[in-house]
Design an enzyme around this catalytic site. Sequence first.
Site, PDB file in Angstrom:
ATOM      1  N   SER A   1      -5.198  95.470 -18.294  1.00  0.00           N
ATOM      2  CA  SER A   1      -6.135  94.734 -17.450  1.00  0.00           C
ATOM      3  C   SER A   1      -5.936  95.106 -15.984  1.00  0.00           C
ATOM      4  O   SER A   1      -4.821  95.447 -15.566  1.00  0.00           O
ATOM      5  CB  SER A   1      -5.872  93.236 -17.624  1.00  0.00           C
ATOM      6  OG  SER A   1      -6.531  92.486 -16.634  1.00  0.00           O
TER       7      SER A   1
ATOM      8  N   TYR B   1       0.492  85.810 -17.924  1.00  0.00           N
ATOM      9  CA  TYR B   1      -0.438  86.709 -18.637  1.00  0.00           C
ATOM     10  C   TYR B   1      -0.359  88.118 -18.053  1.00  0.00           C
ATOM     11  O   TYR B   1      -0.150  89.099 -18.770  1.00  0.00           O
ATOM     12  CB  TYR B   1      -1.881  86.172 -18.544  1.00  0.00           C
ATOM     13  CG  TYR B   1      -2.918  87.207 -18.948  1.00  0.00           C
ATOM     14  CD1 TYR B   1      -3.020  87.628 -20.271  1.00  0.00           C
ATOM     15  CD2 TYR B   1      -3.767  87.785 -17.996  1.00  0.00           C
ATOM     16  CE1 TYR B   1      -3.945  88.601 -20.645  1.00  0.00           C
ATOM     17  CE2 TYR B   1      -4.699  88.750 -18.354  1.00  0.00           C
ATOM     18  CZ  TYR B   1      -4.783  89.153 -19.686  1.00  0.00           C
ATOM     19  OH  TYR B   1      -5.693  90.119 -20.044  1.00  0.00           O
TER      20      TYR B   1
ATOM     21  N   LYS C   1       1.179  91.838 -19.596  1.00  0.00           N
ATOM     22  CA  LYS C   1       0.482  93.142 -19.641  1.00  0.00           C
ATOM     23  C   LYS C   1       1.332  94.214 -18.958  1.00  0.00           C
ATOM     24  O   LYS C   1       1.438  95.338 -19.433  1.00  0.00           O
ATOM     25  CB  LYS C   1      -0.883  93.050 -18.948  1.00  0.00           C
ATOM     26  CG  LYS C   1      -1.896  92.200 -19.677  1.00  0.00           C
ATOM     27  CD  LYS C   1      -2.357  92.865 -20.955  1.00  0.00           C
ATOM     28  CE  LYS C   1      -3.291  91.978 -21.752  1.00  0.00           C
ATOM     29  NZ  LYS C   1      -3.547  92.459 -23.110  1.00  0.00           N
TER      30      LYS C   1
HETATM   31  P1  NAD Z   1     -10.310  87.726 -27.677  1.00  0.00           P
HETATM   32  O1  NAD Z   1      -9.480  86.510 -27.585  1.00  0.00           O
HETATM   33  O2  NAD Z   1     -11.756  87.571 -27.943  1.00  0.00           O
HETATM   34  O3  NAD Z   1      -9.709  88.704 -28.802  1.00  0.00           O
HETATM   35  C1  NAD Z   1      -8.328  88.780 -29.067  1.00  0.00           C
HETATM   36  C2  NAD Z   1      -8.160  88.679 -30.576  1.00  0.00           C
HETATM   37  O4  NAD Z   1      -6.774  88.771 -30.899  1.00  0.00           O
HETATM   38  C3  NAD Z   1      -8.671  87.368 -31.152  1.00  0.00           C
HETATM   39  O5  NAD Z   1      -9.524  87.640 -32.243  1.00  0.00           O
HETATM   40  C4  NAD Z   1      -7.397  86.647 -31.605  1.00  0.00           C
HETATM   41  O6  NAD Z   1      -7.639  85.855 -32.748  1.00  0.00           O
HETATM   42  C5  NAD Z   1      -6.465  87.806 -31.877  1.00  0.00           C
HETATM   43  N1  NAD Z   1      -5.035  87.514 -31.754  1.00  0.00           N
HETATM   44  C6  NAD Z   1      -4.398  86.906 -30.710  1.00  0.00           C
HETATM   45  N2  NAD Z   1      -3.081  86.858 -30.928  1.00  0.00           N
HETATM   46  C7  NAD Z   1      -2.867  87.474 -32.118  1.00  0.00           C
HETATM   47  C8  NAD Z   1      -1.715  87.740 -32.905  1.00  0.00           C
HETATM   48  N3  NAD Z   1      -0.492  87.356 -32.499  1.00  0.00           N
HETATM   49  N4  NAD Z   1      -1.858  88.389 -34.088  1.00  0.00           N
HETATM   50  C9  NAD Z   1      -3.088  88.766 -34.517  1.00  0.00           C
HETATM   51  N5  NAD Z   1      -4.209  88.532 -33.816  1.00  0.00           N
HETATM   52  C10 NAD Z   1      -4.105  87.889 -32.646  1.00  0.00           C
HETATM   53  O7  NAD Z   1     -10.050  88.552 -26.338  1.00  0.00           O
HETATM   54  P2  NAD Z   1     -10.841  89.818 -25.777  1.00  0.00           P
HETATM   55  O8  NAD Z   1     -11.628  89.374 -24.602  1.00  0.00           O
HETATM   56  O9  NAD Z   1     -11.523  90.527 -26.878  1.00  0.00           O
HETATM   57  O10 NAD Z   1      -9.611  90.657 -25.230  1.00  0.00           O
HETATM   58  C11 NAD Z   1      -9.014  91.687 -26.002  1.00  0.00           C
HETATM   59  C12 NAD Z   1      -7.838  92.242 -25.238  1.00  0.00           C
HETATM   60  O11 NAD Z   1      -8.292  92.731 -23.982  1.00  0.00           O
HETATM   61  C13 NAD Z   1      -6.752  91.217 -24.913  1.00  0.00           C
HETATM   62  O12 NAD Z   1      -5.498  91.835 -25.069  1.00  0.00           O
HETATM   63  C14 NAD Z   1      -6.994  90.863 -23.472  1.00  0.00           C
HETATM   64  O13 NAD Z   1      -5.828  90.475 -22.800  1.00  0.00           O
HETATM   65  C15 NAD Z   1      -7.524  92.181 -22.915  1.00  0.00           C
HETATM   66  N6  NAD Z   1      -8.388  92.003 -21.736  1.00  0.00           N
HETATM   67  C16 NAD Z   1      -9.485  91.210 -21.822  1.00  0.00           C
HETATM   68  C17 NAD Z   1     -10.284  91.025 -20.691  1.00  0.00           C
HETATM   69  C18 NAD Z   1     -11.495  90.130 -20.739  1.00  0.00           C
HETATM   70  O14 NAD Z   1     -11.992  89.774 -19.658  1.00  0.00           O
HETATM   71  N7  NAD Z   1     -12.024  89.763 -21.886  1.00  0.00           N
HETATM   72  C19 NAD Z   1      -9.957  91.672 -19.491  1.00  0.00           C
HETATM   73  C20 NAD Z   1      -8.830  92.491 -19.445  1.00  0.00           C
HETATM   74  C21 NAD Z   1      -8.049  92.656 -20.595  1.00  0.00           C
HETATM   75  C1  UD1 Z   2     -10.296  87.325 -14.665  1.00  0.00           C
HETATM   76  C2  UD1 Z   2      -8.871  87.012 -15.021  1.00  0.00           C
HETATM   77  C3  UD1 Z   2      -7.980  88.181 -14.671  1.00  0.00           C
HETATM   78  C4  UD1 Z   2      -8.489  89.473 -15.283  1.00  0.00           C
HETATM   79  C5  UD1 Z   2      -9.897  89.697 -14.798  1.00  0.00           C
HETATM   80  C6  UD1 Z   2     -10.480  90.955 -15.420  1.00  0.00           C
HETATM   81  C7  UD1 Z   2      -8.753  84.594 -14.753  1.00  0.00           C
HETATM   82  C8  UD1 Z   2      -8.306  83.454 -13.886  1.00  0.00           C
HETATM   83  N1  UD1 Z   2      -8.487  85.818 -14.290  1.00  0.00           N
HETATM   84  O1  UD1 Z   2     -10.349  87.205 -13.249  1.00  0.00           O
HETATM   85  O2  UD1 Z   2      -6.684  87.956 -15.153  1.00  0.00           O
HETATM   86  O3  UD1 Z   2      -7.691  90.555 -14.873  1.00  0.00           O
HETATM   87  O4  UD1 Z   2     -10.709  88.578 -15.176  1.00  0.00           O
HETATM   88  O5  UD1 Z   2     -10.635  90.784 -16.752  1.00  0.00           O
HETATM   89  O6  UD1 Z   2      -9.295  84.402 -15.827  1.00  0.00           O
HETATM   90  N2  UD1 Z   2     -16.013  82.223 -10.396  1.00  0.00           N
HETATM   91  C9  UD1 Z   2     -16.723  81.162  -9.887  1.00  0.00           C
HETATM   92  N3  UD1 Z   2     -16.978  80.112 -10.720  1.00  0.00           N
HETATM   93  C10 UD1 Z   2     -16.558  80.073 -12.019  1.00  0.00           C
HETATM   94  C11 UD1 Z   2     -15.827  81.174 -12.525  1.00  0.00           C
HETATM   95  C12 UD1 Z   2     -15.560  82.222 -11.673  1.00  0.00           C
HETATM   96  O7  UD1 Z   2     -17.115  81.159  -8.726  1.00  0.00           O
HETATM   97  O8  UD1 Z   2     -16.811  79.075 -12.726  1.00  0.00           O
HETATM   98  C13 UD1 Z   2     -15.777  83.383  -9.508  1.00  0.00           C
HETATM   99  C14 UD1 Z   2     -14.317  83.690  -9.267  1.00  0.00           C
HETATM  100  O9  UD1 Z   2     -13.835  82.969  -8.169  1.00  0.00           O
HETATM  101  C15 UD1 Z   2     -14.373  85.208  -9.035  1.00  0.00           C
HETATM  102  C16 UD1 Z   2     -15.535  85.674  -9.935  1.00  0.00           C
HETATM  103  O10 UD1 Z   2     -16.328  84.511 -10.167  1.00  0.00           O
HETATM  104  O11 UD1 Z   2     -14.714  85.472  -7.702  1.00  0.00           O
HETATM  105  C17 UD1 Z   2     -15.077  86.248 -11.258  1.00  0.00           C
HETATM  106  O12 UD1 Z   2     -14.219  85.327 -11.898  1.00  0.00           O
HETATM  107  P1  UD1 Z   2     -13.683  85.558 -13.390  1.00  0.00           P
HETATM  108  O13 UD1 Z   2     -14.824  85.829 -14.307  1.00  0.00           O
HETATM  109  O14 UD1 Z   2     -12.788  84.415 -13.743  1.00  0.00           O
HETATM  110  O15 UD1 Z   2     -12.861  86.932 -13.297  1.00  0.00           O
HETATM  111  P2  UD1 Z   2     -11.609  87.322 -12.363  1.00  0.00           P
HETATM  112  O16 UD1 Z   2     -11.400  86.352 -11.280  1.00  0.00           O
HETATM  113  O17 UD1 Z   2     -11.803  88.718 -11.944  1.00  0.00           O
END
Ligand code: NAD
Ligand code: UD1
Length: 335
Positions: free
Chosen positions: A124, A148, A152
């Site tokens: 991330s 978190y 990572k």
């Molecule tokens: P998500 O929660 O939708 O998917 C994660 C999946 O992993 C879920 O289906 C959950 O049931 C499963 N899981 C969690 N712990 C587990 C375990 N111990 N064993 C087996 N399964 C398990 O999340 P996502 O948004 O799809 O994110 C996927 C990955 O990407 C994560 O590692 C997250 O940290 C990373 N990531 C997500 C974002 C985002 O904004 N969505 C941003 C940066 C990084």
């Molecule tokens: C999130 C994660 C961060 C991750 C990043 C990229 C959190 C707290 N942080 O942060 O760990 O690396 O995504 O995946 O979840 N905002 C509002 N109102 C809301 C929600 C958000 O104004 O109800 C604003 C926030 O202040 C920010 C922007 O929208 O400026 C985006 O917020 P968000 O979607 O939570 O993403 P990140 O802050 O980038």
Amino acid sequence: MNVLLTGGTGYIGSHAAVCLLQAGHNIAIIDNLSNSQELVAGRIENITQKKAPLIVGDICDTNLLIQTIQEHRIDAIMHFAGLKAVGESNAIPISYYINNVQGTLSILNAMDQTGVSTMVFSSSATVYGEPQYLPIDEHHPTSATNPYGRSKLHIEEILSDVAKSDKKWSFICLRYFNPVGAHHSMQLGEQPNGVPNNLMPYIAQVAHGIRAQLSIFGNDYLTTDGTGVRDYIHVMDLAEGHLCALDYAHQHPGWHAINLGTGTGHSVLEMVTAFASASGMEIPYQFEPRRSGDVASCYAKTDKANKLLQWSAKRSLESMCTSTWAWQTGEFSQK
Ligand code: NAD
Ligand code: UD1
């Protein structure tokens, strides 16, 4: 290739599963369903008309991983599984370190015992901490401000150490910026539990009338309109980036960290306007104080992904908003 997706029924993993199957790979999914539903595997099969076997289990169960890897003759792992909520990670850090760090060690142990040496890992942009310059490239210093993010960072460092131990290992840490949007079939998308923490699902629920109004956290940042700026990337672009990363990892052993973003930042107010236009709905909002831990702006330099992976994000902000809206209002997003 035969690819094992950990967390493959989750938001990003399910979209990547579709891309992999449509590109001709075979997959197996292991997921403990802590944040997803079993029926997602069926939807992946509906979309692709290909098999998406789901093993319901935990990545911390090394024996189950070994059995799964052997049974499905796995060549590479895409590791999405993990816990991902920043706020929650401050409240239950032990669970975050067990699921994320210990879970990854369990996967590495299983890989070591079965001869699988390629992994694409979901990292991330959070590993960059407070941006020191923009756009953020992969040389930017890393740091963590919460469990978190630290999980990572720990995982990235563990993968780097393991890669140094033997030339066979191939790890790509994909540093996602802000994934949003949904699959055009409307069968896959993001299903936040309870009140969404992130902007896009919150806006979608306000537009849908589920929540009264959006709270915009801060309008006094040094940005064009005072609201926070982020690099929002369509989840299908992100998923396609995984395909390219898999090809690259296969041919280039070692440890690589690569940004996946668009390279363009959008403010919260720009997102509100874009979503209102895509949905045709009004999105009431009010300004509130800054959210603790938030930064003003964060967006990616994407040259490394462009060059090494031959990949760039193609989908527009409009497409991110319309697909989110279609998913939000469609029948499949209802739990
Ligand atoms: P998500 O929660 O939708 O998917 C994660 C999946 O992993 C879920 O289906 C959950 O049931 C499963 N899981 C969690 N712990 C587990 C375990 N111990 N064993 C087996 N399964 C398990 O999340 P996502 O948004 O799809 O994110 C996927 C990955 O990407 C994560 O590692 C997250 O940290 C990373 N990531 C997500 C974002 C985002 O904004 N969505 C941003 C940066 C990084
Ligand atoms: C999130 C994660 C961060 C991750 C990043 C990229 C959190 C707290 N942080 O942060 O760990 O690396 O995504 O995946 O979840 N905002 C509002 N109102 C809301 C929600 C958000 O104004 O109800 C604003 C926030 O202040 C920010 C922007 O929208 O400026 C985006 O917020 P968000 O979607 O939570 O993403 P990140 O802050 O980038």
